[in-house]
Motif scaffolding. Structure first.
Motif, PDB file in Angstrom:
ATOM      1  N   SER A   2       0.828  -1.208   0.000  1.00  0.00           N
ATOM      2  CA  SER A   2       0.000   0.000   0.000  1.00  0.00           C
ATOM      3  C   SER A   2       0.859   1.253   0.000  1.00  0.00           C
ATOM      4  O   SER A   2       2.019   1.241   0.402  1.00  0.00           O
ATOM      5  N   SER A  60      -4.296  16.419  -5.122  1.00  0.00           N
ATOM      6  CA  SER A  60      -4.668  15.810  -3.839  1.00  0.00           C
ATOM      7  C   SER A  60      -3.460  15.140  -3.195  1.00  0.00           C
ATOM      8  O   SER A  60      -2.527  14.710  -3.866  1.00  0.00           O
ATOM      9  N   GLN A  62      -2.670  12.173  -0.129  1.00  0.00           N
ATOM     10  CA  GLN A  62      -3.216  11.145   0.751  1.00  0.00           C
ATOM     11  C   GLN A  62      -2.104  10.544   1.602  1.00  0.00           C
ATOM     12  O   GLN A  62      -0.975  10.359   1.129  1.00  0.00           O
ATOM     13  N   ASN A  64      -1.709   7.156   4.024  1.00  0.00           N
ATOM     14  CA  ASN A  64      -2.336   5.897   4.451  1.00  0.00           C
ATOM     15  C   ASN A  64      -3.801   5.835   4.023  1.00  0.00           C
ATOM     16  O   ASN A  64      -4.679   5.395   4.775  1.00  0.00           O
ATOM     17  N   GLY A  65      -4.060   6.302   2.802  1.00  0.00           N
ATOM     18  CA  GLY A  65      -5.393   6.229   2.219  1.00  0.00           C
ATOM     19  C   GLY A  65      -6.330   7.337   2.633  1.00  0.00           C
ATOM     20  O   GLY A  65      -7.475   7.393   2.158  1.00  0.00           O
ATOM     21  N   ARG A  66      -5.893   8.263   3.502  1.00  0.00           N
ATOM     22  CA  ARG A  66      -6.751   9.352   3.982  1.00  0.00           C
ATOM     23  C   ARG A  66      -6.405  10.645   3.264  1.00  0.00           C
ATOM     24  O   ARG A  66      -5.227  11.004   3.145  1.00  0.00           O
ATOM     25  N   ASP A  67      -7.417  11.355   2.780  1.00  0.00           N
ATOM     26  CA  ASP A  67      -7.198  12.627   2.082  1.00  0.00           C
ATOM     27  C   ASP A  67      -6.780  13.689   3.100  1.00  0.00           C
ATOM     28  O   ASP A  67      -7.509  13.996   4.046  1.00  0.00           O
ATOM     29  N   VAL A  68      -5.578  14.253   2.891  1.00  0.00           N
ATOM     30  CA  VAL A  68      -5.066  15.278   3.811  1.00  0.00           C
ATOM     31  C   VAL A  68      -4.689  16.547   3.044  1.00  0.00           C
ATOM     32  O   VAL A  68      -3.885  17.349   3.521  1.00  0.00           O
ATOM     33  N   THR A  69      -5.235  16.721   1.852  1.00  0.00           N
ATOM     34  CA  THR A  69      -4.889  17.852   1.003  1.00  0.00           C
ATOM     35  C   THR A  69      -5.013  19.173   1.761  1.00  0.00           C
ATOM     36  O   THR A  69      -6.036  19.449   2.382  1.00  0.00           O
ATOM     37  N   TRP A  71      -3.250  20.151   4.363  1.00  0.00           N
ATOM     38  CA  TRP A  71      -3.040  20.086   5.798  1.00  0.00           C
ATOM     39  C   TRP A  71      -1.879  20.964   6.249  1.00  0.00           C
ATOM     40  O   TRP A  71      -1.108  21.473   5.436  1.00  0.00           O
ATOM     41  N   GLU A  75      -0.499  19.113  11.612  1.00  0.00           N
ATOM     42  CA  GLU A  75      -1.309  17.937  11.270  1.00  0.00           C
ATOM     43  C   GLU A  75      -0.445  16.842  10.665  1.00  0.00           C
ATOM     44  O   GLU A  75      -0.660  15.645  10.925  1.00  0.00           O
ATOM     45  N   ALA A  79       0.259  13.116  12.165  1.00  0.00           N
ATOM     46  CA  ALA A  79      -0.019  11.928  11.362  1.00  0.00           C
ATOM     47  C   ALA A  79       1.228  11.077  11.128  1.00  0.00           C
ATOM     48  O   ALA A  79       1.167  10.051  10.447  1.00  0.00           O
TER      49      ALA A  79
END
Length: 505
Positions: A2, A60, A62, A64-69, A71, A75, A79
């Motif tokens: 991943s 965008s 990401q 670990n699969g989470r959208d953090v655009t 940030w 933050e 993370a």
């Protein structure tokens, strides 16, 4: 496997200038991923977007699969994403432990719990196999130790994804190998690492995959074992590039002695000894390389010859005549100087390209005390073309150019004025492979034209590629002087770190 962190179709402008124009990178969990490209390709901008320093205009991000655009750095740290910058961000008057916990201090009441801070630093150092002296002042550290402290600091904040910007720029060969061991250990422990570097041999040695950027875009991502330095350089520049190779031929120093140092001693501004009895001869038609870990006298050697520091003992001679006076008198005597810090010594970033190209030469472009703007402009047009300075806007400010093109301004100015000796200090630091090729070609042309070139570089590949002879500085003394045929990275590294004794060559 991943993706731990990924950026897709990133666009970022600074005013009208695009830094990223459709850049993408996907870093798999548990890998060491290299990002390479020319100066101005957008690498650092993309990494700063990943680490929360900049927000993209489009695209965008990401983790670990989470959208953090978009940030923030806080933050990102929360993370588990940390960035180690090329220029260390440590407070020299604080200890290692104090620097590591700064902003996240363990407290005993309202005071810093120093014992707990030291304990936490030691625990992280032991777990990651990073040897750092927790109670030592940062001002007393070697460059390699400071590098490790920066990594410990990010790990203390919980980083599992580590971004390093030019991490080996000022490290000796043994320190580079120590860093590689650390990064491999972090990978083995499940960490993910991104390395920005210009050094393609390092890419091949340390990375699992590599992403190439050019003009703000991603060109390709390949498995490292399936590519080569030549292929990577071609992807970076868009054409075949002559990579630094050992040797190259030259006059070999058969000409007259141009510059001679006899028993030269120099004190630092704090009164400690920087150079301790230096004896050197530099001949016409020769490139004499000076190798050494930063802080062992290289800066003072260049600056005392250039007239920026005073001699406290011994003497310097240029073609048999004693060198006296300040930097201007050395300039007039025919000594050209490419300084190690182009921002501090070489350029006025708020000035235009054409004005930077005549710094120190203004008297050649005046008439009755007034600058001849047409002549200054024409001089710039010619040099921008001859030295491939990009973009070719002579009236734009130097500060808007990439580091490699800023360096070309300094090179163009110093190499095209009257001189017999060239002092070239870190001439390709932070410069991409295309600009390195151009600068190396110019330095070899200097030698072929009978100039005497003193080359100081932290890059041993560069030293070995260009030098006819190599002197190693260690603690302000000449540890060894070797012919090009006698020298290799292992032997030079031993003298640079004191593993081989001074004067044993």
């Amino acid at each position: 496997m991943s993706s731990a962190i990924a950026a897709q179709d990133i666009h970022k402008h600074f005013g009208p200038v695009p830094a990223n124009a459709g850049a993408s990178v996907s870093v798999q969990a548990g890998e060491i991923h290299a990002v390479v490209g020319e100066n101005g390709a957008g690498k650092s901008t993309l990494m700063r977007i990943l680490s929360g320093m900049y927000a993209p205009d489009e695209g965008s991000v990401q983790v670990n699969g989470r959208d953090v655009t978009g940030w923030s750095t806080r933050e990102a740290i929360e993370a588990g994403v940390g960035m180690v910058h090329q220029h260390f961000m440590l407070v020299p008057t604080l200890t290692v432990a104090e620097n590591v916990v700064l902003g996240h201090e363990p407290k005993k009441g309202i005071r810093l719990d120093r014992a707990t801070a030291v304990q936490k630093v030691n625990e992280i150092a032991a777990r990651s196999r990073l040897s750092v002296p927790a109670e030592k002042l940062v001002s007393e550290l070697t460059v390699g130790e400071a590098q490790r402290v920066e990594i410990v600091k990010t790990l203390y904040r919980g980083a599992r994804i580590l971004i390093l910007d030019e991490p080996t720029a000022v490290l000796s060969p043994p320190e580079v190998q120590d860093l590689w061991q650390v990064l491999r250990q972090l990978r083995a422990d499940g960490g993910t690492i991104v390395v920005i570097t210009h050094k393609l041999d390092e890419v091949m040695e340390i990375s699992d995959r590599v992403t190439v950027m050019r003009q703000g875009r991603t060109v390709t991502t390949v498995n490292t074992r399936e590519t080569s330095p030549a292929e990577l350089a071609r992807a970076m520049v868009g054409r075949d590039v002559a990579l630094p190779a050992r040797g190259g031929g030259g006059g070999g120093g058969v000409g007259d002695v141009a510059l001679a140092l006899r028993g030269v001693r120099v004190k630092k501004r704090d009164g400690t000894i920087a150079l301790d009895g230096i004896n050197l001869e530099l001949r016409r038609g020769e490139i004499l390389g000076i190798a050494g870990v930063e802080g062992n006298g290289q800066t003072e050697l260049i600056e005392v010859i250039a007239g920026l520091l005073q001699v406290s003992g011994g003497d310097l001679k240029l073609f048999g005549q004693t060198l006296e006076g300040d930097a201007r008198s050395r300039f007039d005597a025919g000594i050209a100087h490419v300084p190690e810090d182009r921002h501090y010594r070489g350029l006025l970033l708020e000035y235009t390209v054409e004005d930077n190209l005549i710094l120190g030469l203004q008297h050649l472009f005046t008439n009755n005390g007034l600058l001849r703007r047409n002549a200054i402009h024409q001089n710039a047009v010619e040099k921008v073309k001859d030295f491939d300075i990009r973009p070719p806007r002579t009236e734009g400010t130097a500060g808007t150019l990439s580091g490699g093109n800023q360096q070309k301004i300094v090179i163009a100015r110093e190499l095209t004025r009257e001189h017999s000796v060239l002092l070239a200090a870190q001439p390709t630091r932070g410069v991409d492979v295309g600009a390195i090729e151009a600068i190396h070609t110019r330095l070899r042309a200097e030698r072929a034209a009978g100039k005497a070139v003193l080359l100081v570089s932290a890059d041993l590949n560069e030293i070995l590629a260009l030098s006819d002879r190599i002197a190693v500085l260690f603690r302000g003394r000449i540890a060894a002087t070797l012919s090009r045929d006698e020298a290799d990275q292992e032997r030079l590294g031993a003298y640079m770190t004191g593993a081989a004794s001074v004067g044993s060559a």
